[in-house]
Design a protein around this motif. Structure first.
Motif, PDB file in Angstrom:
ATOM      1  N   GLU A 239     -20.567  -3.706  10.041  1.00  0.00           N
ATOM      2  CA  GLU A 239     -21.434  -3.284   8.933  1.00  0.00           C
ATOM      3  C   GLU A 239     -20.838  -2.068   8.205  1.00  0.00           C
ATOM      4  OE1 GLU A 239     -25.565  -0.911   8.279  1.00  0.00           O
ATOM      5  OE2 GLU A 239     -25.471  -2.185  10.068  1.00  0.00           O
ATOM      6  N   HIS A 240     -20.340  -1.094   8.973  1.00  0.00           N
ATOM      7  CA  HIS A 240     -19.742   0.100   8.371  1.00  0.00           C
ATOM      8  C   HIS A 240     -18.515  -0.240   7.529  1.00  0.00           C
ATOM      9  CE1 HIS A 240     -22.552   2.437  10.455  1.00  0.00           C
ATOM     10  NE2 HIS A 240     -21.812   3.005  11.403  1.00  0.00           N
ATOM     11  N   MET A 241     -17.791  -1.279   7.912  1.00  0.00           N
ATOM     12  CA  MET A 241     -16.532  -1.608   7.236  1.00  0.00           C
ATOM     13  C   MET A 241     -16.697  -2.456   5.976  1.00  0.00           C
ATOM     14  SD  MET A 241     -14.142  -2.643  10.441  1.00  0.00           S
ATOM     15  CE  MET A 241     -13.962  -1.587  11.874  1.00  0.00           C
ATOM     16  N   LEU A 242     -17.786  -3.218   5.890  1.00  0.00           N
ATOM     17  CA  LEU A 242     -17.901  -4.260   4.871  1.00  0.00           C
ATOM     18  C   LEU A 242     -17.580  -3.796   3.461  1.00  0.00           C
ATOM     19  CD1 LEU A 242     -21.103  -6.101   6.163  1.00  0.00           C
ATOM     20  CD2 LEU A 242     -18.783  -7.027   6.102  1.00  0.00           C
ATOM     21  N   CYS A 243     -18.137  -2.676   3.059  1.00  0.00           N
ATOM     22  CA  CYS A 243     -17.932  -2.173   1.691  1.00  0.00           C
ATOM     23  C   CYS A 243     -16.858  -1.101   1.628  1.00  0.00           C
ATOM     24  CB  CYS A 243     -19.254  -1.646   1.127  1.00  0.00           C
ATOM     25  SG  CYS A 243     -20.448  -2.955   0.794  1.00  0.00           S
ATOM     26  N   ASN A 244     -15.974  -1.102   2.634  1.00  0.00           N
ATOM     27  CA  ASN A 244     -14.892  -0.114   2.701  1.00  0.00           C
ATOM     28  C   ASN A 244     -13.550  -0.793   2.951  1.00  0.00           C
ATOM     29  OD1 ASN A 244     -16.375   2.694   2.766  1.00  0.00           O
ATOM     30  ND2 ASN A 244     -17.572   1.294   4.033  1.00  0.00           N
ATOM     31  N   PRO A 245     -13.076  -1.557   1.970  1.00  0.00           N
ATOM     32  CA  PRO A 245     -11.768  -2.192   2.151  1.00  0.00           C
ATOM     33  C   PRO A 245     -10.678  -1.139   2.319  1.00  0.00           C
ATOM     34  CG  PRO A 245     -12.506  -2.357  -0.139  1.00  0.00           C
ATOM     35  CD  PRO A 245     -13.659  -1.838   0.650  1.00  0.00           C
ATOM     36  N   PRO A 246      -9.610  -1.469   3.012  1.00  0.00           N
ATOM     37  CA  PRO A 246      -8.556  -0.483   3.251  1.00  0.00           C
ATOM     38  C   PRO A 246      -7.984   0.055   1.942  1.00  0.00           C
ATOM     39  CG  PRO A 246      -8.209  -2.453   4.584  1.00  0.00           C
ATOM     40  CD  PRO A 246      -9.298  -2.780   3.624  1.00  0.00           C
ATOM     41  N   LYS A 247      -7.718   1.354   1.937  1.00  0.00           N
ATOM     42  CA  LYS A 247      -7.035   1.956   0.784  1.00  0.00           C
ATOM     43  C   LYS A 247      -5.554   1.596   0.864  1.00  0.00           C
ATOM     44  CE  LYS A 247     -10.190   5.869   0.190  1.00  0.00           C
ATOM     45  NZ  LYS A 247     -11.238   5.378   1.104  1.00  0.00           N
ATOM     46  N   ALA A 248      -4.898   1.583  -0.280  1.00  0.00           N
ATOM     47  CA  ALA A 248      -3.481   1.214  -0.322  1.00  0.00           C
ATOM     48  C   ALA A 248      -2.647   2.217   0.467  1.00  0.00           C
ATOM     49  CB  ALA A 248      -3.007   1.137  -1.763  1.00  0.00           C
ATOM     50  N   ASN A 249      -1.726   1.696   1.290  1.00  0.00           N
ATOM     51  CA  ASN A 249      -0.807   2.584   2.004  1.00  0.00           C
ATOM     52  C   ASN A 249       0.383   2.915   1.110  1.00  0.00           C
ATOM     53  OD1 ASN A 249       0.915   0.354   2.050  1.00  0.00           O
ATOM     54  ND2 ASN A 249       0.542  -0.120   4.209  1.00  0.00           N
ATOM     55  N   LYS A 250       1.399   3.568   1.669  1.00  0.00           N
ATOM     56  CA  LYS A 250       2.544   4.010   0.864  1.00  0.00           C
ATOM     57  C   LYS A 250       3.282   2.849   0.218  1.00  0.00           C
ATOM     58  CE  LYS A 250       5.448   4.506   5.034  1.00  0.00           C
ATOM     59  NZ  LYS A 250       6.054   3.200   4.973  1.00  0.00           N
ATOM     60  N   ASP A 251       3.155   1.632   0.811  1.00  0.00           N
ATOM     61  CA  ASP A 251       3.812   0.454   0.229  1.00  0.00           C
ATOM     62  C   ASP A 251       2.887  -0.301  -0.721  1.00  0.00           C
ATOM     63  OD1 ASP A 251       6.192   0.845   1.728  1.00  0.00           O
ATOM     64  OD2 ASP A 251       5.189   0.004   3.482  1.00  0.00           O
ATOM     65  N   GLY A 252       1.681   0.206  -0.888  1.00  0.00           N
ATOM     66  CA  GLY A 252       0.728  -0.460  -1.776  1.00  0.00           C
ATOM     67  C   GLY A 252      -0.097  -1.533  -1.103  1.00  0.00           C
TER      68      GLY A 252
END
Length: 334
Positions: A239-252
């Motif tokens: 539930e905590h993750m659903l609306c929190n997709p991973p932010k782009a890392n250094k490679d995008g």
């Protein structure tokens, strides 16, 4: 201020494996939060179909729930599913589960876990979603001795086909995330248990055998450790993750993997003793050697989960098994 966004109930969520154990509990939580949920499942007979039907009957009482029956390995069914449902978020929990079953029934794992997941990835490629979350497993860690298991550990030595398919899911999701900018999160679950659980899991089998007065089989003479994780903790993590997709890392790339486990391994014999107390009956025990594909221990490092979402599973075994035992007695009329 919270580090993460709370779940937005205006989002439409597709849950594959919707008639399954975790899929049922997640769907119920999201419906209680007011979201629209579409469930997808083939309702196969790997275990008691009536239990899956019981779960669905509860979910179908909610007006915002829709269930579609179909198979992940059926490309046309997945295309039709996405065309019709147009989900904002996809949680892929549909898979052929079970380590020991994969020894004798390997093809079903390729169909569901590899081809089926490929179909989901293709659908997310052609029907862009805000976030794809997918079930992996603690089994990807194999028989490593280093504990606790961290998502930075090498997981190149799976010792069952089930584990190998879950590792392949992580690789496939990473590739699709990289190529097509699909925000993807892998969920390494650690021995999930609780009400409406899977009858093929050890604790459920033990409960059935204890009820019937038959001996329970204890592998490796009981010398095993498992990071048993209560299903509500699993659902809260998702539930905590659903609306929190991973932010782009250094490679995008927008891809990440988390452990969701109790961070507190329990000896198998202690687990059985707690279950006996919860059921009010002592088990007859048959001690056997380790089975092919089994691992000695599982132990989740959940520091990343805690850092990003201020959450760590914490339900004690006595509480979780107590809840399971109450449900079990009521469901089976014991």
């Amino acid at each position: 201020m919270a580090k993460y966004k709370e779940f937005d109930n205006s989002k439409k969520v597709l849950v594959t494996g919707g008639a399954g154990f975790i899929g049922f509990h997640l769907s119920k939580r999201l419906l209680e939060l007011g979201a629209e949920v579409v469930g997808f499942d083939n309702c196969n007979d790997y275990y008691d179909v009536s239990l899956k039907e019981s779960r669905l009957a509860i979910l179908q009482e909610y007006p915002k729930y829709e269930f579609i029956k179909g198979d992940l390995a059926d490309e046309s069914a997945i295309k039709a599913l996405f065309d019709k449902s147009k989900p904002d978020i996809v949680v892929n929990l549909g898979a052929q589960a079970g380590v020991r079953y994969s020894i004798d029934h390997p093809r079903s794992y390729i169909d569901s876990n590899v081809i089926g997941f490929f179909n989901i990835l293709e659908a997310c490629r052609h029907n862009p979603v805000e976030h794809l979350l997918f079930a992996s497993s603690s089994s990807v860690y194999g028989n490593q001795e280093k504990t606790p298991f961290s998502t930075t550990d090498n997981v190149d030595h799976p010792i069952s086909l089930y584990a190998a398919t879950k590792k392949s899911n992580e690789l496939m999701a990473y590739t699709y995330s990289h190529l097509y900018n699909i925000p993807a999160t892998g969920l390494r679950f650690f021995t999930v248990y609780g009400p409406y659980g899977r009858p093929d899991m050890a604790y459920f089998k033990f409960a059935n055998l204890i009820r019937e007065g038959k001996p329970i089989k204890i592998y490796n003479n009981g010398d095993m450790l498992r990071d048993f994780t209560y299903v509500d903790d699993i659902v809260t993590g998702i539930e905590h993750m659903l609306c929190n997709p991973p932010k782009a890392n250094k490679d995008g790339d927008r891809y990440k993997v988390y452990n969701i486990g109790n961070n507190s391994p329990v000896k198998l014999l202690d687990f059985i003793e707690t279950l006996e107390k919860a059921l009010g009956k002592t088990a007859e025990k048959e001690y056997l050697p380790m089975q092919p594909g089994d691992v000695y221990q599982t132990y989740a490092d959940v520091s990343e989960l805690e850092k990003d979402f201020d959450f760590r599973p914490c339900t004690a075994i006595a509480e979780g098994l107590g809840n399971f035992a109450r449900w079990y007695r009521e469901y089976y009329g014991v």
